[in-house]
Design a protein around this motif. Structure first.
Motif, PDB file in Angstrom:
ATOM      1  N   PHE A 159      13.892 -63.199  -0.493  1.00 32.21           N
ATOM      2  CA  PHE A 159      13.430 -63.095   0.888  1.00 32.21           C
ATOM      3  C   PHE A 159      13.788 -64.361   1.667  1.00 32.21           C
ATOM      4  N   PHE A 160      13.151 -65.485   1.376  1.00 36.32           N
ATOM      5  CA  PHE A 160      13.509 -66.726   2.047  1.00 36.32           C
ATOM      6  C   PHE A 160      13.194 -67.914   1.143  1.00 36.32           C
ATOM      7  N   ARG A 161      13.765 -69.041   1.487  1.00 32.93           N
ATOM      8  CA  ARG A 161      13.544 -70.273   0.713  1.00 32.93           C
ATOM      9  C   ARG A 161      12.717 -71.238   1.550  1.00 32.93           C
ATOM     10  N   GLU A 162      11.652 -71.748   0.936  1.00 35.06           N
ATOM     11  CA  GLU A 162      10.798 -72.718   1.605  1.00 35.06           C
ATOM     12  C   GLU A 162      11.027 -74.111   1.027  1.00 35.06           C
ATOM     13  N   ARG A 163      10.845 -75.128   1.871  1.00 32.61           N
ATOM     14  CA  ARG A 163      10.769 -76.508   1.400  1.00 32.61           C
ATOM     15  C   ARG A 163       9.345 -76.993   1.645  1.00 32.61           C
ATOM     16  N   LEU A 164       8.653 -77.340   0.580  1.00 29.92           N
ATOM     17  CA  LEU A 164       7.282 -77.805   0.684  1.00 29.92           C
ATOM     18  C   LEU A 164       7.248 -79.300   0.996  1.00 29.92           C
ATOM     19  N   MET A 165       6.277 -79.696   1.803  1.00 31.24           N
ATOM     20  CA  MET A 165       6.106 -81.088   2.199  1.00 31.24           C
ATOM     21  C   MET A 165       4.683 -81.538   1.876  1.00 31.24           C
ATOM     22  N   THR A 242       5.477 -86.097   4.177  1.00 28.78           N
ATOM     23  CA  THR A 242       6.308 -86.805   3.213  1.00 28.78           C
ATOM     24  C   THR A 242       7.107 -85.829   2.364  1.00 28.78           C
ATOM     25  N   ASP A 243       8.360 -86.198   2.066  1.00 24.28           N
ATOM     26  CA  ASP A 243       9.200 -85.360   1.207  1.00 24.28           C
ATOM     27  C   ASP A 243       8.674 -85.352  -0.224  1.00 24.28           C
ATOM     28  N   LEU A 244       8.981 -84.262  -0.932  1.00 27.64           N
ATOM     29  CA  LEU A 244       8.673 -84.125  -2.346  1.00 27.64           C
ATOM     30  C   LEU A 244       9.983 -83.925  -3.106  1.00 27.64           C
ATOM     31  N   PRO A 245      10.009 -84.177  -4.415  1.00 22.13           N
ATOM     32  CA  PRO A 245      11.227 -83.925  -5.198  1.00 22.13           C
ATOM     33  C   PRO A 245      11.646 -82.462  -5.080  1.00 22.13           C
ATOM     34  N   ASP A 246      12.961 -82.224  -5.070  1.00 26.80           N
ATOM     35  CA  ASP A 246      13.472 -80.868  -4.846  1.00 26.80           C
ATOM     36  C   ASP A 246      12.907 -79.842  -5.823  1.00 26.80           C
ATOM     37  N   ASP A 247      12.745 -80.221  -7.096  1.00 31.25           N
ATOM     38  CA  ASP A 247      12.276 -79.230  -8.066  1.00 31.25           C
ATOM     39  C   ASP A 247      10.820 -78.841  -7.829  1.00 31.25           C
ATOM     40  N   ILE A 248      10.093 -79.648  -7.051  1.00 31.28           N
ATOM     41  CA  ILE A 248       8.733 -79.293  -6.628  1.00 31.28           C
ATOM     42  C   ILE A 248       8.781 -78.624  -5.263  1.00 31.28           C
ATOM     43  N   ALA A 249       9.629 -79.151  -4.387  1.00 31.87           N
ATOM     44  CA  ALA A 249       9.609 -78.745  -2.981  1.00 31.87           C
ATOM     45  C   ALA A 249      10.259 -77.393  -2.712  1.00 31.87           C
ATOM     46  N   ILE A 250      11.328 -77.068  -3.422  1.00 33.68           N
ATOM     47  CA  ILE A 250      12.084 -75.852  -3.113  1.00 33.68           C
ATOM     48  C   ILE A 250      11.446 -74.642  -3.795  1.00 33.68           C
ATOM     49  N   VAL A 251      11.034 -73.684  -2.989  1.00 33.19           N
ATOM     50  CA  VAL A 251      10.390 -72.468  -3.496  1.00 33.19           C
ATOM     51  C   VAL A 251      11.124 -71.252  -2.950  1.00 33.19           C
ATOM     52  N   ASP A 252      11.612 -70.414  -3.833  1.00 32.80           N
ATOM     53  CA  ASP A 252      12.217 -69.143  -3.424  1.00 32.80           C
ATOM     54  C   ASP A 252      11.153 -68.061  -3.428  1.00 32.80           C
ATOM     55  N   THR A 253      11.058 -67.348  -2.337  1.00 39.28           N
ATOM     56  CA  THR A 253      10.081 -66.262  -2.239  1.00 39.28           C
ATOM     57  C   THR A 253      10.795 -64.919  -2.321  1.00 39.28           C
TER      58      THR A 253
END
Length: 283
Positions: A159-165, A242-253
């Motif tokens: 569906f979409f990709r989120e970047r968590l902060m 604040t940014d988080l590491p990609d493996d935490i921040a990137i979430v595919d829904t």
């Protein structure tokens, strides 16, 4: 065994009591009690264990609950199949994470209603784990969830990709209090993993039912949270993002549904719109 009786049985099983089931079904308690007794007479076993506070499913009741969900879904799918022949109409139940419902879905829902003005689209929010269970139990036709589903009965569409902060207020970036949704939330799991990884232990958790509650308490300096970038960048107030590491921040829904769900024209439109959302991000 009547469908209406099974609906009463499910209500009692899910709410844990006759009075709460009667409230959900908008009927009197005596009607609920009579329906359960009649059902128990039919199957010739007790379906519930009566306790001082509520009712709990017996072993036989748990067996019937699984079949009751399937029978109700078959009845609903039969109605959907008839409405599908009309090209429009019927109803679809869609669940989503609250952040997705607030940010990602409004434009998609608007387009859906333009294409299918006679289809009733019911919306609800919940955690990823809750909605996966509801799709499997035929309580939702489809849902937007924050993780893949390891189940052969489920179809899932990117569906979409989120970047968590990381979101906090100035001076609270190192707080040990995490403000999040209840257990089962995919974003909460990411936040807890991040705190463990950086050694911020022990940490406290405050659970909330709404995004507004979380943001309000972060704003008051009670702790920190993680939110999708699309939500975080539109917050009003004095926040530190604040940014988080990609493996935490990137979430595919994913938009998920059960394989047995009939692909009516409105349902196909939902899947098409989800695919368009995904392709627009890839582009």
């Amino acid at each position: 065994m009547e469908i209406s009786a099974l609906k009463v049985f499910i209500a009692v099983a899910e709410t844990g009591g006759v009075s709460t089931a009667a409230e959900r079904l908008h009927c009197v308690q005596s009607n609920v009690t009579a329906r359960i007794k009649k059902l128990e007479d039919e199957v010739q076993v007790p379906l519930f264990m009566r306790k001082s506070r509520g009712m709990e499913l017996s072993a036989q009741g748990r067996v019937l609950l699984d079949h009751a969900y399937k029978l109700l879904d078959m009845e609903r799918q039969a109605r959907l199949a008839v409405s599908a022949s009309l090209e429009d109409g019927g109803s679809i139940s869609l669940g989503a994470m609250e952040t997705a419902m607030a940010v990602r879905l409004p434009s998609m829902i608007k387009t859906f209603h333009q294409r299918h003005p006679h289809t009733e689209l019911s919306l609800s929010t919940g955690t990823t784990d809750e909605m996966i269970k509801q799709v499997l139990n035929h309580q939702l036709d489809c849902a937007v969830v924050g993780s893949t589903v390891e189940n052969d009965e489920v179809l899932q569409y990117p569906f979409f990709r989120e970047r968590l902060m990381l979101v906090s207020t100035p001076g609270n970036e190192t707080s040990h209090t995490l403000l999040v949704y209840r257990k089962g939330c995919a974003y909460r799991a990411r936040a807890e993993e991040w705190l463990r990884r950086i050694g911020r232990l022990p940490f406290n958790v405050m659970e909330f039912g709404t995004q507004e509650g979380i943001v309000g308490c972060v704003s008051a300096g009670l702790g920190l949270t993680i939110l999708p970038l699309e939500v975080a960048k539109n917050l009003k107030g004095d926040f530190t993002i604040t940014d988080l590491p990609d493996d935490i921040a990137i979430v595919d829904t994913y938009l998920i549904c059960k394989k047995s769900t009939i692909q009516t024209k409105p349902m196909k439109t939902l899947l098409e719109l989800a695919n368009q959302q995904n392709l627009s991000q890839v582009a």
